[in-house]
Write a protein that holds these residues in place. Structure first.
Motif, short mmCIF file in Angstrom:
data_model
loop_
_atom_site.label_atom_id
_atom_site.label_comp_id
_atom_site.label_asym_id
_atom_site.label_seq_id
_atom_site.Cartn_x
_atom_site.Cartn_y
_atom_site.Cartn_z
N VAL A 123 81.84 73.71 18.33
CA VAL A 123 83.29 74.02 18.32
C VAL A 123 83.72 74.80 19.61
O VAL A 123 84.57 75.29 19.88
N ARG A 124 82.58 74.82 20.60
CA ARG A 124 82.78 75.37 22.08
C ARG A 124 83.01 76.82 22.09
O ARG A 124 84.12 77.42 22.64
N LEU A 125 82.10 77.56 21.10
CA LEU A 125 82.26 78.95 20.87
C LEU A 125 81.01 79.51 21.48
O LEU A 125 79.93 78.98 21.27
N GLN A 157 90.52 80.78 18.59
CA GLN A 157 89.03 81.27 18.10
C GLN A 157 88.67 81.27 16.50
O GLN A 157 87.62 80.50 16.07
N GLN A 212 90.49 79.49 14.27
CA GLN A 212 90.61 78.32 13.71
C GLN A 212 89.26 77.45 14.23
O GLN A 212 88.99 76.58 13.43
N ARG A 213 88.70 77.83 15.21
CA ARG A 213 87.58 76.89 15.57
C ARG A 213 86.49 77.29 14.54
O ARG A 213 85.63 76.57 13.97
N ILE A 270 92.55 72.41 20.38
CA ILE A 270 91.90 72.19 19.06
C ILE A 270 91.90 70.56 18.64
O ILE A 270 91.03 69.95 18.23
N LEU A 305 89.34 68.95 20.67
CA LEU A 305 87.99 69.31 19.79
C LEU A 305 87.91 68.30 18.77
O LEU A 305 87.01 67.80 18.45
#
Lengths: 319, 554, 288
Positions: free
Chosen positions: B413-415, B431, B433-434, B465, B468
């Motif tokens: 989730v790109r974190l 962030q 929501q990811r 989002i 993503l």
């Protein structure tokens, strides 16, 4: 104002709950006192407690019946005003109580009349000027009074008014109210003490209720219309806080019930509470039961009243 | 410019005190002017300080905030320099305010008329009779129904859209020189928004008052504002006329905002190695509702006989306004609200209506993601714990294996993986929501039910989002059921679209043909009500008044 | 400039302030007084200058002197020593009762909130009925019935304050229970035990601890009231309420024997209230 069907339904439900609660409470009071150690007949007969005499007295008093039957009989008696006779001095309990109840109610009445206006104005003022010196002083005082036991407020009152200032007698021995001055002197100390205890609660709750309405968007809107602080509070916040305030008043008055027990004992005031504390020390069972029921009923009525006011004042259930 | 302007704000600085007692600057040196009769829009995302600036024009700072520097002039009045009592004299007569939520801003225990004309009483502007007559004129100008009787009602007896227009009447009654509109249509449904916007526009044109319009929505602002101020983190990014900002923005941030508006045509991912005939989700005759059940049917029926089919690897959008039953549909499929009739098949296998009757495996295969990441993540758990729980619950992962998988999911989730020791409160909205998504992915589901997952986010974050979601679909072969009130969001990600109205599906079409081919009158109304990034859109919009009366919940 | 930057670097210790919590002066005073009484309750025995039960002075209701800092009581016993010993009864009984009451109340409240249905309705109704009895009166009746001993006092006080704790915890838990993260956990298939211990409990902990403090104050007050009526801790032992009762005769003399036990009670209850009132909102209302 017209109220919807749901409102009355909720009120009815609340009353029903109060009634059920009352039955459970009376059940608890009856059986708690039944737990008293020692056989009542034996205690009553004292030295003369031969087995035959005990058995005879038990039968005469109906103590040989099952507990549930006695409970129902007692409950029936309560409803018809037959409270039984005292074990200790063989007097009718209704008779013992009547004068005492009047005394206690008079005390409660005077306290209510003094407290409500004083506490409401102080509570509203503290909320209105929140964070100012007035608010902080009032908050500090109320939190102090709430934090200490009732008997301490009483002893403090005695110390100040009777010992140091010598204005009032320390005890209100016998209320021979021949003159206005004597009556005032007799009532002054118990009233002062109870008023402090009850108003402290009332001020705190009123302040909280008003602050909650002041923090709503529609009161901010009034500010943005250019309303003065007075207008904001008196026109917009107060009408919506009336229900919560009335609720707070009824709830605070229920603190009278606990306070009165201590205050009547400290000042030797001839009310129901004093009677009950004496009955506990002499283990006068029927008297304890009756006194306890009086307190429970008044406490329950006040808390029920508070809840009903809360229901009636809910703006969403109105019209 | 300064000589002729109605309002001038110079180097405005506003500070706030945080919960921890720290002092932060939330408005950092903002300057702008408003000419008489001009409508200026303050555009920005949450936390940009747009409402704070608007309120400061009335000399008001919310509790915890204070105006620390700079100068505000309205007309001949120096707002920053005057006493609180003098400011009160200004409010309602010189500057007035239309709040975001009129429902909360009306006193519930007083009649509407008393509140609308209160400004005239406070400032002793005119006798009551005259004020009431003026209020009725305003009601008429704002196209309110029953202008002569509506004032006698209480706030809870009129609809949200009407209350919003009534609050405008309340603001206009004192003939102010400047009206502040604070996101006045944000809480409304699109079909209601149109009518309210129209009313505001025409009344502002007629009276020639100046206005400040606070909003996060460029398309809405384009319909009503003359000039736009773009704000970010308490600083002005760009100021320009509406046409210039929309068509030739200079600042990169403005371009970013506009890019989020561009419709991104959705390219279906499906097809790959999945047999065509297998539906991942099949719903037939689904009925669900709330309240006590009588004869097996709940008292309040929400879903009425819903049927649809979602092919594997494809996405289904469900759109509708508040009360359409779209969220209830997701809850019924997930089993949170057991359906009382109808069936749900997941990958060809029938699901029990109630949650506790379903097997762990069934529960794993369909995951639900909620709108508000703030309430969907347990504030007491670290991110690692939140994502790790489904791993140990469904897959029995423990210790180092679990940690490695958590890091993998965060990466998906790109974190950054370092985030796993943080608490949700320390993360930004996007962030969170990811993380919310990562938790659903941890179960390795076939279907993800997304309930308005981008609605609470700022446009730029929401667009990211959506990107993503598309990437993940490509990598993992997922299917989404995407619930939203916003047609453009649904068009950006879905293959098929259902339109729901009062618990029923009134239209089902492929997303690409939705705008052009929808036939049901409600779908047409909904589609035509979505604001366009075009200054002439509202003026040129024609809607069938009968249709509007029949379907819009005003 | 250099000084300030250096001092900030040194100050990055995990103090409450650095974690984002800061107590104001009123909260700090409250905490200090609470800690003081806690130490006295544990170590009072060794701190007392005289054996608390022994008659050491010639004078009854003696005034403050170098020998007897807080005077002597109606028999000539040292008040300071008796107060130091009384702390053990007052603090100990109240702490025992409040711990029991809150533990039972919170566990039942969370279960009722998560399960709902008839379990919740029945329990709530029953405990509400219990709340319909004024607390001091209930204590009076029970102690009259079964006599007074320390276990009876603890259990009675627990019974009086458990329903309130239940109500409070249930209300908080019902709020948390409607949050999406609980719904997500439910939809995942989690059981009741997990929902209660992992999802709900951590989020009501702050307010529950604040409530525990307030309830502690109430219990101290009712316990003192019972002892004052002669129904609490029995002679020769005495908690602070009983000390006031023993020496009430000295009131008209303004004897320190009445004043100091009263001050002890007030200092404890006021300090707890002050501490809780000034807790950072982040701890107190974290569930909101």
């Amino acid at each position: 104002m017209l109220r919807s069907k749901t409102t009355w339904l909720l009120i009815g439900k609340r009353l029903g709950i109060a009634l059920i609660t009352l039955v459970i409470v009376s059940f608890a009071v009856f059986f708690a006192t039944e737990l008293l150690p020692g056989d009542v007949a034996e205690i009553l007969l004292g030295q003369a407690a031969t087995p035959e005499a005990v058995a005879g007295l038990r039968k005469a008093m109906g103590l040989d019946e099952p507990a549930l039957m006695r409970f129902l009989g007692w409950l029936g008696g309560l409803l018809t005003g037959d409270l039984g006779t005292s074990y200790v001095n063989k007097m009718e309990i209704a008779e013992l109580l009547s004068g005492r109840l009047a005394n206690s109610l008079r005390l409660a009445g005077i306290v209510t009349v003094i407290c409500v206006p004083v506490a409401l104005s102080l509570g509203i003022a503290a909320a209105m000027w929140r964070g100012t010196l007035l608010d902080r002083v009032v908050s500090m005082l109320t939190i102090s009074v709430i934090s200490v036991p009732e008997f301490m407020v009483a002893t403090l009152a005695v110390l100040i008014f009777a010992v140091w200032l010598d204005w009032l007698p320390a005890l209100s021995y016998g209320v021979n109210v021949d003159s206005l001055g004597a009556m005032l002197r007799a009532y002054a100390m118990p009233v002062i003490t109870l008023s402090f205890v009850v108003s402290a609660q009332m001020i705190r709750m009123t302040r909280a209720a008003v602050i909650e309405t002041i923090n709503t968007p529609y009161v901010e809107m009034a500010l943005l219309k250019g309303a003065s602080r007075w207008r904001m509070v008196l026109v917009h916040a107060l009408p919506n806080a009336l229900g919560p305030i009335a609720n707070a008043v009824a709830l605070s008055l229920s603190y009278l019930v606990g306070g009165v027990i201590i205050v009547e004992t400290v000042f030797n005031y001839p009310g129901v509470a004093k009677l009950m504390v004496d009955a506990v020390s002499t283990r006068d069972l029927p008297l304890i039961q009756s006194c306890a029921m009086i307190f429970c009923v008044s406490y329950l009525s006040l808390t029920t009243l508070a809840d009903m006011i809360a229901i009636l004042s809910n703006p969403r259930l109105r019209h | 410019m300064t000589g002729t302007s109605l309002v001038s704000v110079r180097d405005l600085k506003i500070g706030a005190v945080t919960d921890a007692g720290r002092k932060v600057e939330i408005i950092r040196g903002v300057s702008f002017d408003i000419a008489p009769g001009e409508i200026l829009a303050l555009i920005g995302e949450s936390g940009s300080g747009k409402t704070t600036i608007a309120l400061s024009l009335m000399g008001h700072a919310r509790s915890g905030c204070s105006i620390d520097g700079g100068n505000i002039r309205v007309g001949d009045h120096d707002v920053t320099g005057m006493s609180e009592a003098r400011r009160a004299g200004l409010r309602g007569t010189e500057v007035s305010y239309v709040p975001q939520s009129a429902a909360a801003a009306f006193n519930p225990s007083k009649r509407i008329m008393d509140q609308v004309i209160e400004i005239t009483a406070i400032h002793k502007l005119m006798p009551r009779k005259q004020a009431e007559a003026r209020a009725r004129d305003l009601f008429r100008a704002l196209a309110l129904p029953d202008p002569d009787g509506i004032g006698q009602r209480y706030p809870h007896q009129v609809s949200g859209g009407q209350l919003q227009r009534l609050s405008a009447a309340m603001a206009l009654i004192g003939d102010p020189k400047l009206v502040i509109f604070d996101e006045p249509t944000t809480a409304l449904d699109v079909t209601t928004q149109i009518e309210v916007l129209r009313a505001f526009r025409s009344v502002m044109e007629k009276t020639g008052m100046a206005g400040v319009y606070v909003s996060h929505d460029l398309a809405v602002v384009a319909q009503i504002a003359d000039r736009i101020v773009v704000l970010k983190d308490g600083e002005i990014q760009e100021v320009g006329t509406t046409e210039q900002i929309i068509h030739s923005p200079h600042h990169p941030y403005t371009r970013e905002l506009l890019a989020a508006f561009e419709p991104v045509p959705h390219v279906p991912v499906g097809g790959r190695d999945v047999p065509e005939d297998r539906a991942v989700l099949e719903v037939s005759g689904l009925c669900a509702g709330y309240g006590a059940t009588i004869n097996g049917e709940p008292k309040a029926k929400v879903l009425k006989n819903v049927n649809f089919r979602l092919e594997r690897g494809r996405n289904l959008g469900v759109i509708g306004e508040s009360g359409s039953g779209k969220s209830t549909l997701a809850r019924a499929i997930a089993g949170i609200l057991p359906a009382y009739r109808g069936s749900v098949h997941l990958g060809g296998q029938k699901l029990e209506p109630a949650l506790h009757a379903r097997s762990k495996e069934d529960l794993r295969r369909a995951q639900i993601v909620f709108q508000l990441a703030d309430t969907a993540l347990n504030p007491a758990h670290s991110i690692g714990t939140i994502i790790g729980r489904p791993l140990s619950f469904y897959h029995g992962l423990r210790g180092a294996k679990r940690d490695a998988r958590v890091a993998e999911l965060l990466d998906m989730v790109r974190l950054p993986a370092t985030l796993r020791h943080r608490l949700p409160a320390e993360l930004s909205g996007g962030q969170k929501q990811r993380v919310n998504l990562a938790r659903a992915l941890a179960a390795e589901p076939e279907l993800i039910l997304c309930d308005e997952i981008t609605s609470a986010l700022d446009t730029v974050v929401a667009a990211a989002i959506l990107d993503l979601l598309k990437e993940l679909q490509g990598e993992l072969g997922l299917s989404y059921m995407f619930i939203s009130h916003d047609l453009s969001t649904v068009e950006a990600i879905c293959d098929d679209v259902l339109v729901m109205y009062k618990g029923e599906v009134v239209e089902a079409l492929p997303a690409t043909r939705m705008s052009s081919e929808a036939t049901h009158p409600y779908s047409r109304l909904l589609i035509s009500s979505v604001p366009q990034l075009d200054t002439g859109w509202l003026a040129g919009l024609e809607q069938d008044p009968e249709l509007v009366a029949a379907f819009a919940q005003r | 400039m250099t000084v300030s930057s250096r001092s900030t670097r040194f100050l990055r210790l995990p103090t409450p302030r650095n974690l984002g919590y800061s107590f104001n002066w009123a909260g700090r005073i409250g905490l200090a007084v609470m800690l003081f009484w806690a130490v006295v309750a544990i170590a009072g025995q060794w701190l007392a200058p005289y054996p608390p039960g022994e008659i050491v002075g010639w004078d009854y209701f003696g005034g403050m002197s170098r020998e007897f800092w807080m005077g002597t009581d109606y028999l000539g016993r040292d008040i300071l020593s008796r107060i130091l010993m009384g702390a053990r009864y007052t603090v100990g009984i109240a702490l025992g009762a409040v711990t029991l009451a809150v533990a039972i109340g919170v566990v039942l409240g969370m279960i009722a909130a998560v399960l709902g249905g008839w379990f919740d309705t029945l329990l709530s109704r029953l405990l509400d009925a219990f709340n319909g009895i004024p607390s001091l009166l209930f204590g009076l009746v029970v102690v009259a019935a079964v006599g007074s001993s320390i276990p009876v006092l603890i259990l009675t006080l627990t019974a009086i304050y458990m329903p309130g704790s239940y109500r409070f915890a249930r209300a908080l838990a019902v709020n948390i229970n409607t949050m999406d993260f609980v719904t997500v956990a439910r939809a995942r298939g989690e059981g009741t035990a997990y929902l209660i211990t992992r999802e709900i409990f951590p989020n009501i902990l702050g307010p529950v601890l604040a409530d525990l403090g307030l309830r502690f104050v109430f219990i101290v007050l009712v316990l003192s009231g019972l002892s004052f009526l002669g129904l609490g801790v029995q002679p020769p032992n005495a908690d602070w309420g009983a000390l006031v009762r023993e020496n009430i005769e000295g009131l008209s003399l303004g004897a320190p024997a009445v004043v100091f036990p009263s001050i002890a009670i007030a200092s404890l209850t006021i300090s707890v209230n002050m501490f809780i009132d000034n807790l950072p909102t982040r701890i107190r209302d974290r569930s909101d």
